[in-house]
Design a protein around this motif. Structure first.
Motif, mmCIF file in Angstrom:
data_model
loop_
_atom_site.group_PDB
_atom_site.id
_atom_site.type_symbol
_atom_site.label_atom_id
_atom_site.label_comp_id
_atom_site.label_asym_id
_atom_site.label_seq_id
_atom_site.Cartn_x
_atom_site.Cartn_y
_atom_site.Cartn_z
ATOM 1 N N SER A 192 0.851 -1.187 0.000
ATOM 2 C CA SER A 192 0.000 0.000 0.000
ATOM 3 C C SER A 192 0.888 1.238 0.000
ATOM 4 O O SER A 192 1.612 1.485 0.969
ATOM 5 N N CYS A 193 0.840 2.009 -1.093
ATOM 6 C CA CYS A 193 1.744 3.156 -1.215
ATOM 7 C C CYS A 193 1.182 4.125 -2.247
ATOM 8 O O CYS A 193 0.099 3.905 -2.790
ATOM 9 N N GLN A 194 1.910 5.205 -2.526
ATOM 10 C CA GLN A 194 1.434 6.187 -3.489
ATOM 11 C C GLN A 194 2.558 6.629 -4.401
ATOM 12 O O GLN A 194 3.738 6.395 -4.132
ATOM 13 N N THR A 195 2.175 7.282 -5.501
ATOM 14 C CA THR A 195 3.142 7.643 -6.541
ATOM 15 C C THR A 195 4.086 8.754 -6.120
ATOM 16 O O THR A 195 5.175 8.881 -6.674
ATOM 17 N N ASP A 196 3.680 9.585 -5.175
ATOM 18 C CA ASP A 196 4.474 10.765 -4.812
ATOM 19 C C ASP A 196 4.673 10.844 -3.298
ATOM 20 O O ASP A 196 4.102 11.713 -2.641
ATOM 21 N N PRO A 197 5.452 9.936 -2.736
ATOM 22 C CA PRO A 197 5.638 9.944 -1.282
ATOM 23 C C PRO A 197 6.357 11.199 -0.823
ATOM 24 O O PRO A 197 7.066 11.853 -1.589
ATOM 25 N N LYS A 198 6.137 11.524 0.445
ATOM 26 C CA LYS A 198 6.807 12.685 1.016
ATOM 27 C C LYS A 198 8.304 12.434 1.103
ATOM 28 O O LYS A 198 8.754 11.296 1.259
ATOM 29 N N ARG A 199 9.079 13.510 1.019
ATOM 30 C CA ARG A 199 10.528 13.387 1.125
ATOM 31 C C ARG A 199 10.899 12.755 2.466
ATOM 32 O O ARG A 199 10.385 13.137 3.505
ATOM 33 N N GLY A 200 11.767 11.784 2.413
ATOM 34 C CA GLY A 200 12.153 11.061 3.621
ATOM 35 C C GLY A 200 11.263 9.876 3.905
ATOM 36 O O GLY A 200 11.535 9.090 4.816
ATOM 37 N N LYS A 201 10.147 9.740 3.153
ATOM 38 C CA LYS A 201 9.240 8.604 3.313
ATOM 39 C C LYS A 201 9.003 7.967 1.951
ATOM 40 O O LYS A 201 7.863 7.756 1.534
ATOM 41 N N GLU A 202 10.104 7.695 1.240
ATOM 42 C CA GLU A 202 10.006 7.115 -0.102
ATOM 43 C C GLU A 202 9.666 5.630 0.015
ATOM 44 O O GLU A 202 10.537 4.793 0.189
ATOM 45 N N ARG A 203 8.365 5.350 -0.068
ATOM 46 C CA ARG A 203 7.890 3.991 0.114
ATOM 47 C C ARG A 203 7.129 3.557 -1.139
ATOM 48 O O ARG A 203 6.324 4.333 -1.643
ATOM 49 N N PRO A 204 7.411 2.341 -1.655
ATOM 50 C CA PRO A 204 8.343 1.349 -1.112
ATOM 51 C C PRO A 204 9.798 1.770 -1.306
ATOM 52 O O PRO A 204 10.136 2.476 -2.251
ATOM 53 N N ASP A 205 10.624 1.311 -0.404
ATOM 54 C CA ASP A 205 12.056 1.565 -0.504
ATOM 55 C C ASP A 205 12.640 0.736 -1.650
ATOM 56 O O ASP A 205 12.350 -0.466 -1.755
ATOM 57 N N PRO A 206 13.425 1.347 -2.554
ATOM 58 C CA PRO A 206 13.939 0.596 -3.713
ATOM 59 C C PRO A 206 14.722 -0.657 -3.343
ATOM 60 O O PRO A 206 14.585 -1.697 -3.999
ATOM 61 N N GLU A 207 15.532 -0.576 -2.284
ATOM 62 C CA GLU A 207 16.304 -1.753 -1.868
ATOM 63 C C GLU A 207 15.386 -2.856 -1.354
ATOM 64 O O GLU A 207 15.579 -4.039 -1.666
ATOM 65 N N MET A 208 14.377 -2.486 -0.558
ATOM 66 C CA MET A 208 13.416 -3.461 -0.062
ATOM 67 C C MET A 208 12.642 -4.084 -1.222
ATOM 68 O O MET A 208 12.432 -5.308 -1.269
ATOM 69 N N LEU A 209 12.245 -3.253 -2.174
ATOM 70 C CA LEU A 209 11.496 -3.747 -3.323
ATOM 71 C C LEU A 209 12.300 -4.770 -4.108
ATOM 72 O O LEU A 209 11.786 -5.835 -4.475
ATOM 73 N N ARG A 210 13.574 -4.496 -4.346
ATOM 74 C CA ARG A 210 14.425 -5.432 -5.090
ATOM 75 C C ARG A 210 14.565 -6.752 -4.349
ATOM 76 O O ARG A 210 14.535 -7.828 -4.955
ATOM 77 N N MET A 211 14.720 -6.671 -3.029
ATOM 78 C CA MET A 211 14.852 -7.896 -2.246
ATOM 79 C C MET A 211 13.592 -8.749 -2.363
ATOM 80 O O MET A 211 13.662 -9.955 -2.645
ATOM 81 N N VAL A 212 12.421 -8.128 -2.176
ATOM 82 C CA VAL A 212 11.173 -8.868 -2.235
ATOM 83 C C VAL A 212 10.935 -9.412 -3.642
ATOM 84 O O VAL A 212 10.533 -10.573 -3.817
ATOM 85 N N GLN A 213 11.214 -8.613 -4.669
ATOM 86 C CA GLN A 213 11.022 -9.065 -6.044
ATOM 87 C C GLN A 213 11.928 -10.248 -6.390
ATOM 88 O O GLN A 213 11.587 -11.060 -7.248
ATOM 89 N N GLY A 214 13.074 -10.353 -5.712
ATOM 90 C CA GLY A 214 13.969 -11.470 -5.951
ATOM 91 C C GLY A 214 13.474 -12.776 -5.361
ATOM 92 O O GLY A 214 14.001 -13.841 -5.682
ATOM 93 N N ILE A 215 12.456 -12.708 -4.495
ATOM 94 C CA ILE A 215 11.942 -13.898 -3.809
ATOM 95 C C ILE A 215 10.499 -14.196 -4.203
ATOM 96 O O ILE A 215 10.125 -15.355 -4.399
#
Length: 317
Positions: free
Chosen positions: A256-279
């Motif tokens: 659950s997220c949005q296209t324009d997150p607030k600065r400092g709350k960039e969700r999903p986090d790109p590193e987290m997204l890559r990890m989950v997408q790898g599994i």
């Protein structure tokens, strides 16, 4: 058939479960209620949860569960309760009917303490509204219960020490007592760890909805594998761990997220997204922002279905 609709409420959670039955009325469950107001904006379809419920023809909610007192999870509850008849509301804690209004500090400029007090007043308003509307109000109890003949729900409570601290502070504040500022700060910062989590079982499949409870906080708990998971806390860097993702081994993840997150709350986090997408084979967002591994797009939400034969499917709406 069980339908799970993850509403695009922007930076927030509102998840509608509906067991569709040909021979009797649908059974409906709402997990969280999104924000009280979602600002219309060019280029996005996100809106308040109430609009999705009305558009999907929901005229009754059998169970509403609010996972924890953050505005993006409980803010829309009063409007829903006063618009759609709701049989039962389950909360992480139940404010007493004579709960005192909790005044914010007029000296401190600290957000956590005043934020918690504001949300506790909102929780009291939600519980009071529910009672006035004839809705049964109760506190969550851990364990598994049958919701219908084919649908069961397991509620996972936060750690005992977190619950105890929360209960102590909440009860004293609702009683109008003074509470140590450092303890209020700690309980405020623990609100995500204090999230309720829910597992729904239907036709041999399990959907795990995690509120905002960070993955590291429940990594060691004996929660069984699932077929679908709603990632905690909008997919930020603390939402999951690799070991937990591998152990749960879902085939579908929803964020659950949005296209324009607030600065400092960039969700999903790109590193987290890559990890989950790898599994996980399929990773879906209620509203995609442009990332190296994700194409930007806006939708009304993500609809997942579990057929009576156990077939799991999904689509954007």
């Amino acid at each position: 058939m069980l339908e799970l609709f993850f509403c695009n409420v922007g930076d927030g959670d509102a998840i509608l479960l509906r067991e569709r039955r040909a021979d009797r009325p649908d059974f409906t469950v709402l997990i969280d209620a999104g924000r009280p107001y979602v600002e219309p904006k060019n280029g996005t379809l996100r809106k308040e949860a109430i609009y999705y419920l009305k558009a999907r023809g929901i005229t009754r909610i059998d169970r509403m569960m609010l996972t924890h007192p953050h505005i993006d999870h409980i803010g829309g509850a009063v409007r829903i309760l006063t618009t759609i008849p709701t049989a039962r509301l389950t909360l992480p804690f139940v404010p007493p009917e004579d709960a005192a209004w909790i005044a914010p500090s007029f000296q401190s400029t600290s957000k956590p303490q005043n934020g918690l007090k504001h949300l506790l007043n909102m929780m009291a308003e939600i519980a009071g509204t529910a009672r006035r509307m004839g809705t049964e109000v109760d506190a969550a109890i851990g364990g598994t219960e049958a919701l219908t003949e084919n649908l069961s729900m397991t509620t996972y409570l936060p750690k005992a020490e977190v619950r105890m601290r929360q209960r102590t502070v909440v009860n004293r504040l609702y009683a109008g007592e003074e509470v140590n500022d450092a303890l209020v700060f700690l309980v405020s910062k623990e609100r995500n760890q204090a999230s309720l989590m829910h597992g729904f079982r239907y036709a041999g499949r399990t959907a795990l909805l995690c509120g905002d409870r960070y993955g590291f906080d429940w990594e060691e708990e004996p929660i069984p594998p699932c077929d679908l998971i709603k990632l905690p806390h909008h997919g930020d860097i603390k939402s999951m761990t690799r070991a937990l993702t591998e152990r749960l081994h879902p085939s579908v993840t929803v964020i659950s997220c949005q296209t324009d997150p607030k600065r400092g709350k960039e969700r999903p986090d790109p590193e987290m997204l890559r990890m989950v997408q790898g599994i996980v084979p399929t990773v879906l967002c209620t509203e995609n922002r442009e990332l190296p591994t994700l194409r930007g797009a806006t939708h009304n939400g993500v609809c997942c279905t579990i057929a009576d034969d156990g077939t799991l499917a999904w689509k954007f709406e």
